[in-house]
Design a protein around this motif. Structure first.
Motif, PDB file in Angstrom:
ATOM      1  N   LYS A  94      54.281  48.536  52.434  1.00 32.70           N
ATOM      2  CA  LYS A  94      54.587  49.110  53.746  1.00 32.70           C
ATOM      3  C   LYS A  94      56.057  48.973  54.100  1.00 32.70           C
ATOM      4  O   LYS A  94      56.612  49.812  54.799  1.00 32.70           O
ATOM      5  N   GLY A  95      56.672  47.896  53.661  1.00 30.29           N
ATOM      6  CA  GLY A  95      58.080  47.638  53.929  1.00 30.29           C
ATOM      7  C   GLY A  95      58.558  46.540  53.012  1.00 30.29           C
ATOM      8  O   GLY A  95      57.766  45.704  52.568  1.00 30.29           O
ATOM      9  N   ASN A  96      59.835  46.531  52.733  1.00 30.09           N
ATOM     10  CA  ASN A  96      60.340  45.514  51.817  1.00 30.09           C
ATOM     11  C   ASN A  96      60.694  44.207  52.526  1.00 30.09           C
ATOM     12  O   ASN A  96      61.101  43.242  51.884  1.00 30.09           O
ATOM     13  N   MET A  97      60.523  44.184  53.843  1.00 32.18           N
ATOM     14  CA  MET A  97      60.801  42.971  54.605  1.00 32.18           C
ATOM     15  C   MET A  97      59.735  42.786  55.678  1.00 32.18           C
ATOM     16  O   MET A  97      59.198  43.760  56.198  1.00 32.18           O
ATOM     17  N   GLY A  98      59.438  41.531  56.003  1.00 34.13           N
ATOM     18  CA  GLY A  98      58.571  41.249  57.143  1.00 34.13           C
ATOM     19  C   GLY A  98      57.233  40.651  56.793  1.00 34.13           C
ATOM     20  O   GLY A  98      57.053  40.011  55.758  1.00 34.13           O
ATOM     21  N   ASN A  99      56.282  40.874  57.714  1.00 34.96           N
ATOM     22  CA  ASN A  99      54.923  40.340  57.638  1.00 34.96           C
ATOM     23  C   ASN A  99      53.956  41.517  57.642  1.00 34.96           C
ATOM     24  O   ASN A  99      54.006  42.349  58.545  1.00 34.96           O
ATOM     25  N   GLN A 100      53.073  41.574  56.656  1.00 37.63           N
ATOM     26  CA  GLN A 100      52.182  42.727  56.549  1.00 37.63           C
ATOM     27  C   GLN A 100      50.853  42.352  55.938  1.00 37.63           C
ATOM     28  O   GLN A 100      50.751  41.353  55.226  1.00 37.63           O
ATOM     29  N   ASN A 101      49.835  43.167  56.251  1.00 32.55           N
ATOM     30  CA  ASN A 101      48.465  42.918  55.825  1.00 32.55           C
ATOM     31  C   ASN A 101      47.976  44.058  54.950  1.00 32.55           C
ATOM     32  O   ASN A 101      48.264  45.225  55.234  1.00 32.55           O
ATOM     33  N   TYR A 102      47.200  43.717  53.928  1.00 26.80           N
ATOM     34  CA  TYR A 102      46.598  44.691  53.036  1.00 26.80           C
ATOM     35  C   TYR A 102      45.111  44.372  52.923  1.00 26.80           C
ATOM     36  O   TYR A 102      44.745  43.263  52.536  1.00 26.80           O
ATOM     37  N   THR A 103      44.285  45.347  53.258  1.00 25.12           N
ATOM     38  CA  THR A 103      42.841  45.165  53.210  1.00 25.12           C
ATOM     39  C   THR A 103      42.370  45.040  51.767  1.00 25.12           C
ATOM     40  O   THR A 103      42.729  45.849  50.921  1.00 25.12           O
ATOM     41  N   VAL A 104      41.585  44.017  51.511  1.00 23.09           N
ATOM     42  CA  VAL A 104      40.979  43.826  50.193  1.00 23.09           C
ATOM     43  C   VAL A 104      39.661  44.607  50.204  1.00 23.09           C
ATOM     44  O   VAL A 104      38.875  44.475  51.152  1.00 23.09           O
ATOM     45  N   PRO A 105      39.405  45.432  49.183  1.00 23.33           N
ATOM     46  CA  PRO A 105      38.164  46.221  49.169  1.00 23.33           C
ATOM     47  C   PRO A 105      36.925  45.342  49.337  1.00 23.33           C
ATOM     48  O   PRO A 105      36.843  44.242  48.762  1.00 23.33           O
ATOM     49  N   ALA A 106      35.978  45.831  50.125  1.00 25.89           N
ATOM     50  CA  ALA A 106      34.724  45.108  50.360  1.00 25.89           C
ATOM     51  C   ALA A 106      34.067  44.788  49.028  1.00 25.89           C
ATOM     52  O   ALA A 106      34.083  45.592  48.098  1.00 25.89           O
ATOM     53  N   GLY A 107      33.488  43.603  48.929  1.00 27.35           N
ATOM     54  CA  GLY A 107      32.790  43.189  47.720  1.00 27.35           C
ATOM     55  C   GLY A 107      33.683  42.572  46.652  1.00 27.35           C
ATOM     56  O   GLY A 107      33.202  42.161  45.606  1.00 27.35           O
ATOM     57  N   THR A 108      34.996  42.510  46.895  1.00 26.54           N
ATOM     58  CA  THR A 108      35.918  41.931  45.915  1.00 26.54           C
ATOM     59  C   THR A 108      35.829  40.411  45.968  1.00 26.54           C
ATOM     60  O   THR A 108      35.978  39.814  47.035  1.00 26.54           O
ATOM     61  N   ASP A 109      35.587  39.790  44.825  1.00 30.56           N
ATOM     62  CA  ASP A 109      35.545  38.334  44.726  1.00 30.56           C
ATOM     63  C   ASP A 109      36.968  37.842  44.481  1.00 30.56           C
ATOM     64  O   ASP A 109      37.498  37.979  43.369  1.00 30.56           O
ATOM     65  N   LEU A 110      37.584  37.283  45.495  1.00 31.30           N
ATOM     66  CA  LEU A 110      38.981  36.858  45.388  1.00 31.30           C
ATOM     67  C   LEU A 110      39.185  35.654  44.473  1.00 31.30           C
ATOM     68  O   LEU A 110      40.309  35.396  44.040  1.00 31.30           O
ATOM     69  N   SER A 111      38.137  34.931  44.156  1.00 27.92           N
ATOM     70  CA  SER A 111      38.300  33.722  43.343  1.00 27.92           C
ATOM     71  C   SER A 111      38.824  34.009  41.938  1.00 27.92           C
ATOM     72  O   SER A 111      39.383  33.127  41.296  1.00 27.92           O
ATOM     73  N   GLY A 112      38.687  35.237  41.448  1.00 30.17           N
ATOM     74  CA  GLY A 112      39.152  35.572  40.104  1.00 30.17           C
ATOM     75  C   GLY A 112      40.610  36.007  40.035  1.00 30.17           C
ATOM     76  O   GLY A 112      41.150  36.200  38.947  1.00 30.17           O
ATOM     77  N   PHE A 113      41.259  36.151  41.185  1.00 34.64           N
ATOM     78  CA  PHE A 113      42.645  36.627  41.196  1.00 34.64           C
ATOM     79  C   PHE A 113      43.603  35.449  41.296  1.00 34.64           C
ATOM     80  O   PHE A 113      43.413  34.542  42.090  1.00 34.64           O
ATOM     81  N   ARG A 114      44.657  35.506  40.463  1.00 36.62           N
ATOM     82  CA  ARG A 114      45.584  34.377  40.382  1.00 36.62           C
ATOM     83  C   ARG A 114      46.949  34.674  40.977  1.00 36.62           C
ATOM     84  O   ARG A 114      47.771  33.777  41.114  1.00 36.62           O
TER      85      ARG A 114
END
Length: 190
Positions: free
Chosen positions: A147-167
């Motif tokens: 969204k921008g190269n500076m600041g604070n921003q949020n990105y929705t993680v697709p429903a059903g995604t198990d975040l424990s596998g991402f490093r």
């Protein structure tokens, strides 16, 4: 002395003009001199169609950042976090994966500072932050355009995604298949 014909000059001049146009399209050199700042509040709940909806800014003086609220009684909960390391472009800031009160999940980038570039995207990768320099790896999930190269921003993680596998969270240039920078995601102790 021989005369150069118009049929020779026009094609000779067209080749560099076309090459310059292609170069401008691919490299977008003006992005080296621009910045886009985005400052979003941490969403309280997921909005329609999986888009985050901004929650009210914290007013309790607890020192929260960017409108976030501490996780108390069903509020947002940090799952993992880490600091960005530089790969192809200077990158710094923090990445957090957050579970919202309604069960939705977001990747939040805070105090991000990186370069602008053509077709820059945000990914979650199963590889460590250092290993992503060689590629995203199997199972990477794209969360959207940066969204921008500076600041604070949020990105929705697709429903059903198990975040424990991402490093790692990765700022990735699609056009040139390079990582600007990545943040290792270490689980937050509860």
């Amino acid at each position: 002395m021989s005369r150069v014909s118009r049929r020779t000059v026009v094609p000779v001049l067209m080749v560099p003009a076309v090459a310059a146009g292609v170069g401008l399209f691919l490299f977008q050199p003006w992005t080296a001199f621009t910045d886009t700042t985005v400052n979003e509040a941490l969403p309280a709940v997921s909005g329609p169609a999986g888009e985050p909806a901004a929650g009210p800014a914290a007013t309790d003086g607890a020192g929260t950042k960017g409108g976030e609220r501490p996780a108390r009684g069903g509020g947002p909960e940090d799952l993992a976090r880490g600091s960005f390391v530089t790969h192809e472009h200077g990158t710094r800031g923090t990445a957090r994966t957050v579970r919202l009160a309604d069960g939705g999940q977001v990747l939040r980038l805070e105090d991000l500072r990186t370069s602008e570039g053509p077709d820059v995207r945000v990914y979650l990768s199963t590889r460590d932050a250092g290993a992503v320099k060689a590629g995203l790896g199997d199972g990477a999930v794209e969360l959207g355009k940066l969204k921008g190269n500076m600041g604070n921003q949020n990105y929705t993680v697709p429903a059903g995604t198990d975040l424990s596998g991402f490093r790692s969270a990765v700022i990735w240039c699609e056009r040139f298949s390079v990582s600007f920078g990545a943040a290792g995601l270490a689980p937050v102790a509860g």
